[in-house]
Design an enzyme around this catalytic site. Structure first.
Site, PDB file in Angstrom:
ATOM      1  N   HIS A 180       0.820  -1.206   0.000  1.00 13.38           N
ATOM      2  CA  HIS A 180       0.000   0.000   0.000  1.00 13.38           C
ATOM      3  C   HIS A 180       0.857   1.260   0.000  1.00 13.38           C
ATOM      4  O   HIS A 180       0.728   2.088  -0.893  1.00 13.38           O
ATOM      5  CB  HIS A 180      -1.032   0.053   1.142  1.00 13.38           C
ATOM      6  N   GLU A 210       3.116  10.372  -2.014  1.00 10.98           N
ATOM      7  CA  GLU A 210       1.970  10.968  -2.698  1.00 10.98           C
ATOM      8  C   GLU A 210       1.713  12.388  -2.173  1.00 10.98           C
ATOM      9  O   GLU A 210       1.597  13.324  -2.946  1.00 10.98           O
ATOM     10  CB  GLU A 210       0.754  10.064  -2.461  1.00 10.98           C
TER      11      GLU A 210
HETATM   12  O1  MCF Z   1      -4.164   6.067  -4.967  1.00 10.73           O
HETATM   13  C1  MCF Z   1      -5.206   6.596  -4.165  1.00 10.73           C
HETATM   14  C2  MCF Z   1      -4.625   7.474  -3.113  1.00 10.73           C
HETATM   15  N1  MCF Z   1      -3.607   6.833  -2.313  1.00 10.73           N
HETATM   16  C3  MCF Z   1      -3.803   5.715  -1.568  1.00 10.73           C
HETATM   17  N2  MCF Z   1      -4.753   4.820  -1.634  1.00 10.73           N
HETATM   18  C4  MCF Z   1      -5.795   4.721  -2.451  1.00 10.73           C
HETATM   19  C5  MCF Z   1      -6.060   5.512  -3.585  1.00 10.73           C
HETATM   20  N3  MCF Z   1      -7.261   5.177  -4.053  1.00 10.73           N
HETATM   21  C6  MCF Z   1      -7.733   4.192  -3.298  1.00 10.73           C
HETATM   22  N4  MCF Z   1      -6.849   3.893  -2.340  1.00 10.73           N
HETATM   23  C7  MCF Z   1      -7.121   2.826  -1.345  1.00 10.73           C
HETATM   24  C8  MCF Z   1      -5.923   2.035  -0.941  1.00 10.73           C
HETATM   25  O2  MCF Z   1      -5.687   0.980  -1.824  1.00 10.73           O
HETATM   26  O3  MCF Z   1      -7.608   3.431  -0.197  1.00 10.73           O
HETATM   27  C9  MCF Z   1      -7.196   2.725   0.952  1.00 10.73           C
HETATM   28  C10 MCF Z   1      -6.263   1.615   0.465  1.00 10.73           C
HETATM   29  O4  MCF Z   1      -6.868   0.388   0.480  1.00 10.73           O
HETATM   30  C11 MCF Z   1      -6.538   3.767   1.777  1.00 10.73           C
HETATM   31  S1  MCF Z   1      -5.834   3.255   3.290  1.00 10.73           S
HETATM   32  C12 MCF Z   1      -7.195   3.101   4.348  1.00 10.73           C
END
Ligand code: MCF
Ligand code: FE
Length: 406
Positions: A180, A210
């Site tokens: 992640h 990010e």
């Molecule tokens: O790429 C975007 C923004 N950055 C991080 N995570 C996510 C994004 N879109 C969905 N996510 C998901 C990620 O895979 O959101 C969760 C994760 O499962 C965030 S952490 C609770």
């Protein structure tokens, strides 16, 4: 055998006229129509719209299908309020995201010419849809969990999902690993997953640098993430540093998503280690993360892809909409050169990064094609990438492995 005769053919990152392509499941020959007709007299000839351009099928390397139900629920504008809104609404959004919702997300990608996509999967709920959609899918099973006490359990769950995706290898699924992020994955399980990727030669990707908040947290245990980690995990220390995280991937070329907050030196380091970047311009804009210094990647000759991210941080999954956004965002880059690099970023770059037998119109490659048409005759061959990005909203025809799917 089928012969397709576009007005313009995208070949070796340039456009050529008066060439046709003969294919069955794979590309068999590229030559003039006359020669191909002589070689394959039985072949079916496909008719085209005027001003047609044949591209290899497009590749969207990073999408979260499980969040496809989101339209107006999540909070946009800056990263932490977005993350808070994901945590608050995740159960409801994922619960409402049934196969029909995810299938129409796949269809949106098909309409924009996407023949292969990288699905970042948190729970594995999109696996069935990914086996049913005509596209090929790099199925990135997500590993998440920053606390040592729950890390083993979360790792076991990740392995189970990975095993399920391996079972679907003959339905167009390429099993893969997603870390992640540096702030959310404990270094011990991170190392296990990276070793697994190396041993089993699985594609691997990770969100990385990010937001400004992520950088501040990893550098100095401060900023917006401090409150977040105190509230949810009763901790005030990051589990890793930027350097330690980057070095964890030294032996395994990795696709790092975002990298908006990476310095020039960090980008150069990643490039030297053979890593690549997934650029998600609309997601970065909507989550208030800033602009990736795409010019640094270009100077360092570092490979990058352009990707939509999920509907959790975007308004559409059209890869052409994404290229339009990138074209406007990087306003100092020379226009036609940028357009040409953007087309590469959804064709040959991702194919090379993930060792796919597609992304190029070349004898022996899979017959994955996106056929589009321009509204008028282009003024020069050099302007076709730009005019495609500006004017094409939907492909005319789409082929995957020689099958016409649109
Ligand atoms: O790429 C975007 C923004 N950055 C991080 N995570 C996510 C994004 N879109 C969905 N996510 C998901 C990620 O895979 O959101 C969760 C994760 O499962 C965030 S952490 C609770
Ligand atoms: Fe993402």
């Amino acid at each position: 055998m089928t012969i397709i005769t576009p007005n313009y053919l995208y070949l070796n990152n340039k456009f050529q006229e008066n060439l046709a392509v003969a294919f069955d499941k794979k590309i068999q020959a590229i030559d003039s129509l006359e020669k191909l007709q002589k070689q394959y007299p039985e072949a079916k000839i496909e008719e085209q719209q005027p001003n047609s351009v044949l591209y290899p099928g497009f590749i969207n390397t990073h999408v979260h299908l499980e969040f496809s139900k989101n339209r107006t629920t999540l909070k946009y504008g800056s990263f932490m309020p977005w993350l808070d809104s994901v945590i608050k609404n995740r159960e409801e959004l994922i619960g409402a995201c049934d196969n029909n919702v995810m299938m129409s997300a796949c269809k949106q990608m098909l309409d924009s010419g996407v023949t292969t996509f990288g699905a970042i999967s948190s729970f594995g709920t999109e696996l069935e849809v990914c086996t049913q959609t005509p596209q090929k899918v790099i199925f990135f099973n997500e590993l998440i969990g920053s606390q040592a006490v729950t890390a083993d359990m979360l790792y076991a769950d990740f392995l189970e999902r990975l095993a399920e995706s391996k079972n679907c290898a003959n339905s167009g699924i390429i099993p893969a690993i997603a870390i992640h992020s540096p702030y959310s994955v404990h270094p011990i399980v991170l190392q296990r997953a990276v070793s697994l990727a190396k041993k089993e030669r699985l594609p691997i990707s990770s969100h990385f640098l990010e937001s400004q908040a992520e950088r501040e947290w990893l550098e100095s245990d401060k900023g917006d993430f401090l409150e977040f980690f105190e509230k949810f995990f009763s901790t005030s220390r990051a589990v890793t540093t930027i350097d330690e995280f980057m070095h964890s991937f030294n032996q395994v070329p990795t696709h790092f998503t975002h990298a908006v907050q990476a310095t020039k030196e960090e980008l150069a380091f990643l490039g030297n280690k053979g890593h690549s970047i997934a650029h998600c311009p609309r997601s970065n804009r909507l989550l208030g993360c800033g602009r990736l210094a795409i010019e640094t990647l270009i100077e360092n000759d570092m490979s990058f892809t352009t990707a939509t991210d999920g509907l959790s941080s975007n308004n559409t999954l059209s890869i052409l909409d994404e290229l339009r956004a990138a074209l406007m965002l990087h306003h100092l880059a020379p226009l036609e050169k940028l357009a040409s690099l953007l087309i590469k970023s959804i064709t040959s770059n991702p194919a090379e990064i993930f060792a796919l037998n597609s992304g190029k119109i070349e004898v022996g490659k899979d017959a994955d094609f996106a056929l589009v048409s321009l509204p008028d005759k282009p003024s020069s061959l050099e302007s076709i990438a730009l005019q495609t990005i500006l004017h094409v909203h939907k492909v005319d025809k789409l082929y995957i492995g020689g099958d016409k799917v649109l």
